[in-house]
Design a protein around this motif. Structure first.
Motif, PDB file in Angstrom:
ATOM      1  N   VAL A 105     131.433 131.991   5.297  1.00 49.64           N
ATOM      2  CA  VAL A 105     132.206 132.628   4.225  1.00 49.64           C
ATOM      3  C   VAL A 105     132.006 134.127   4.338  1.00 49.64           C
ATOM      4  O   VAL A 105     130.869 134.605   4.420  1.00 49.64           O
ATOM      5  CB  VAL A 105     131.743 132.134   2.830  1.00 49.64           C
ATOM      6  N   SER A 106     133.085 134.895   4.328  1.00 49.17           N
ATOM      7  CA  SER A 106     132.967 136.348   4.470  1.00 49.17           C
ATOM      8  C   SER A 106     133.039 137.069   3.134  1.00 49.17           C
ATOM      9  O   SER A 106     132.513 138.174   3.009  1.00 49.17           O
ATOM     10  CB  SER A 106     134.059 136.882   5.401  1.00 49.17           C
ATOM     11  N   VAL A 107     133.676 136.486   2.124  1.00 52.86           N
ATOM     12  CA  VAL A 107     133.729 137.156   0.832  1.00 52.86           C
ATOM     13  C   VAL A 107     132.369 137.025   0.132  1.00 52.86           C
ATOM     14  O   VAL A 107     131.638 136.064   0.386  1.00 52.86           O
ATOM     15  CB  VAL A 107     134.833 136.565  -0.075  1.00 52.86           C
ATOM     16  N   PRO A 108     132.003 137.986  -0.728  1.00 53.81           N
ATOM     17  CA  PRO A 108     130.743 137.856  -1.477  1.00 53.81           C
ATOM     18  C   PRO A 108     130.852 136.697  -2.463  1.00 53.81           C
ATOM     19  O   PRO A 108     131.604 136.768  -3.428  1.00 53.81           O
ATOM     20  CB  PRO A 108     130.608 139.208  -2.186  1.00 53.81           C
ATOM     21  N   LEU A 109     130.110 135.622  -2.200  1.00 57.85           N
ATOM     22  CA  LEU A 109     130.299 134.382  -2.938  1.00 57.85           C
ATOM     23  C   LEU A 109     128.961 133.786  -3.358  1.00 57.85           C
ATOM     24  O   LEU A 109     128.030 133.712  -2.562  1.00 57.85           O
ATOM     25  CB  LEU A 109     131.053 133.363  -2.069  1.00 57.85           C
ATOM     26  N   THR A 110     128.887 133.336  -4.606  1.00 57.78           N
ATOM     27  CA  THR A 110     127.780 132.507  -5.059  1.00 57.78           C
ATOM     28  C   THR A 110     128.354 131.144  -5.425  1.00 57.78           C
ATOM     29  O   THR A 110     129.523 131.026  -5.800  1.00 57.78           O
ATOM     30  CB  THR A 110     127.060 133.112  -6.274  1.00 57.78           C
ATOM     31  N   VAL A 111     127.530 130.119  -5.311  1.00 65.34           N
ATOM     32  CA  VAL A 111     127.981 128.754  -5.562  1.00 65.34           C
ATOM     33  C   VAL A 111     127.162 128.167  -6.712  1.00 65.34           C
ATOM     34  O   VAL A 111     125.929 128.193  -6.687  1.00 65.34           O
ATOM     35  CB  VAL A 111     127.823 127.873  -4.309  1.00 65.34           C
ATOM     36  N   SER A 112     127.844 127.633  -7.699  1.00 67.41           N
ATOM     37  CA  SER A 112     127.150 126.989  -8.805  1.00 67.41           C
ATOM     38  C   SER A 112     126.490 125.704  -8.305  1.00 67.41           C
ATOM     39  O   SER A 112     127.146 124.872  -7.676  1.00 67.41           O
ATOM     40  CB  SER A 112     128.127 126.663  -9.936  1.00 67.41           C
ATOM     41  N   PRO A 113     125.214 125.504  -8.594  1.00 65.63           N
ATOM     42  CA  PRO A 113     124.548 124.270  -8.163  1.00 65.63           C
ATOM     43  C   PRO A 113     124.771 123.111  -9.135  1.00 65.63           C
ATOM     44  O   PRO A 113     124.312 122.001  -8.884  1.00 65.63           O
ATOM     45  CB  PRO A 113     123.067 124.676  -8.148  1.00 65.63           C
TER      46      PRO A 113
ATOM     47  N   VAL B 230     136.882 125.261  -7.995  1.00 67.56           N
ATOM     48  CA  VAL B 230     137.514 126.402  -8.658  1.00 67.56           C
ATOM     49  C   VAL B 230     136.766 127.655  -8.227  1.00 67.56           C
ATOM     50  O   VAL B 230     135.535 127.654  -8.115  1.00 67.56           O
ATOM     51  CB  VAL B 230     137.521 126.250 -10.196  1.00 67.56           C
ATOM     52  N   ILE B 231     137.517 128.702  -7.934  1.00 64.90           N
ATOM     53  CA  ILE B 231     136.925 129.990  -7.588  1.00 64.90           C
ATOM     54  C   ILE B 231     137.383 131.004  -8.613  1.00 64.90           C
ATOM     55  O   ILE B 231     138.518 130.936  -9.111  1.00 64.90           O
ATOM     56  CB  ILE B 231     137.313 130.416  -6.151  1.00 64.90           C
ATOM     57  N   TYR B 232     136.494 131.927  -8.961  1.00 68.89           N
ATOM     58  CA  TYR B 232     136.827 132.939  -9.953  1.00 68.89           C
ATOM     59  C   TYR B 232     135.991 134.178  -9.700  1.00 68.89           C
ATOM     60  O   TYR B 232     135.004 134.143  -8.949  1.00 68.89           O
ATOM     61  CB  TYR B 232     136.608 132.414 -11.376  1.00 68.89           C
ATOM     62  N   ARG B 233     136.397 135.285 -10.305  1.00 67.14           N
ATOM     63  CA  ARG B 233     135.679 136.537 -10.114  1.00 67.14           C
ATOM     64  C   ARG B 233     134.361 136.512 -10.879  1.00 67.14           C
ATOM     65  O   ARG B 233     134.303 136.009 -12.001  1.00 67.14           O
ATOM     66  CB  ARG B 233     136.523 137.719 -10.578  1.00 67.14           C
ATOM     67  N   ALA B 234     133.332 137.098 -10.273  1.00 63.11           N
ATOM     68  CA  ALA B 234     132.016 137.190 -10.910  1.00 63.11           C
ATOM     69  C   ALA B 234     131.368 138.482 -10.442  1.00 63.11           C
ATOM     70  O   ALA B 234     130.930 138.574  -9.290  1.00 63.11           O
ATOM     71  CB  ALA B 234     131.148 135.988 -10.566  1.00 63.11           C
ATOM     72  N   GLY B 235     131.314 139.484 -11.311  1.00 62.62           N
ATOM     73  CA  GLY B 235     130.759 140.769 -10.921  1.00 62.62           C
ATOM     74  C   GLY B 235     131.575 141.404  -9.811  1.00 62.62           C
ATOM     75  O   GLY B 235     132.798 141.524  -9.912  1.00 62.62           O
TER      76      GLY B 235
END
Length: 267
Positions: A208-216, A185-190
């Motif tokens: 990945v080119s979009v600003p993305l963080t991944v939940s560990p 699932v992807i969602y907006r964060a900041g």
């Protein structure tokens, strides 16, 4: 992009559904404005459906909601907006639809799978800031799952999933990530996006080119009842979980009517 009048709908062909004390002239305004914005489609528009709603709760600051689904030659373009009054909500809705109709052009489709940073800034930054839809304050004991949507999850990179989420004006998007094969699932964060997976594998995501963080953190294994209970007792807008029966990723979320919705893979 210049308008394509031949592809546009006539105002009489725009379906409008009204809920609550919507002003009498709002439906005509919505038909006129939504029909006009369909001229930005590069292929024929098959239909447009608009929902106008005024919240029954006087405590809600932005009581007016305008939503639209537009079928652009088989592809659904979606938009939603809220405002202090219905005319404001309709204006914001049309602004969002204009951006999405521009993105639906062949040029934008060609860019969907290869988003360099400057392109990402254009397609994401061009859209007006999104305000969350107001939710009816339904008492917890009355809430239930009133919509269950099951579909075959599309395979996508995080960039593609972010693009699709923005195009559909969703708060989150459930998909199958191509590099890992994981339900995600992807969602907006900041100012960027957050990705959660049934089993996180950030080392296999690829570029990945979009600003993305991944939940560990792996998605918690829940039954639907357990996931719904967690949603009910938290301040979260949705809960992503691994179905305890199937192991597949699923999402339970708050609906604008105060009830819950459930999304699961069909396979």
């Amino acid at each position: 992009m210049s308008p394509h009048t031949a592809n546009a709908l006539d105002p009489a062909d725009v379906q409008v559904e009204i809920r609550g004390p919507v002003p009498s002239d709002a439906a005509d305004e919505a038909r006129e404005r939504v029909a006009a914005v369909t001229s930005f489609a590069h292929v024929p528009v098959l239909y447009a459906r608009v929902k106008l709603n005024v919240s029954a709760d006087p405590a809600v600051a932005l009581r007016c909601t305008a939503q639209a689904n537009i079928d652009v030659n088989g592809r659904i373009i979606r938009g939603q907006a809220v405002g202090e009054h219905m005319s404001q909500a309709v204006h914001l809705l049309v602004d969002r639809l204009r951006v999405r109709l521009r993105r639906s052009s062949r040029d934008w489709e060609a860019l969907r799978g290869r988003l360099p940073a400057q392109v990402e800034q254009e397609w994401r930054g061009a859209s007006p800031p999104r305000r969350p839809l107001p939710c009816f304050p339904r008492p917890a004991g009355e809430r239930q799952i009133v919509r269950h949507k099951a579909y075959e999850l599309g395979w996508a990179t995080p960039d593609e999933a972010a693009f699709d989420m923005e195009q559909l004006d969703y708060d989150f998007h459930l998909f199958r990530e191509v590099g890992t094969g994981e339900d995600s699932v992807i969602y907006r964060a900041g100012d960027g996006y957050r990705l959660a997976q049934v089993t996180p594998r950030p080392d296999r995501l690829g570029p990945v080119s979009v600003p993305l963080t991944v939940s560990p953190v792996p998605a918690p294994a829940h039954t639907v009842a357990e996931a719904t209970e967690r949603l009910e007792t938290s301040d979260l807008p949705f809960v992503f979980f691994a179905d305890a029966r199937t192991g597949r990723g699923a999402v339970v979320y708050h609906r604008y009517d105060g009830h819950y919705g459930l999304i699961t893979p069909s396979d």
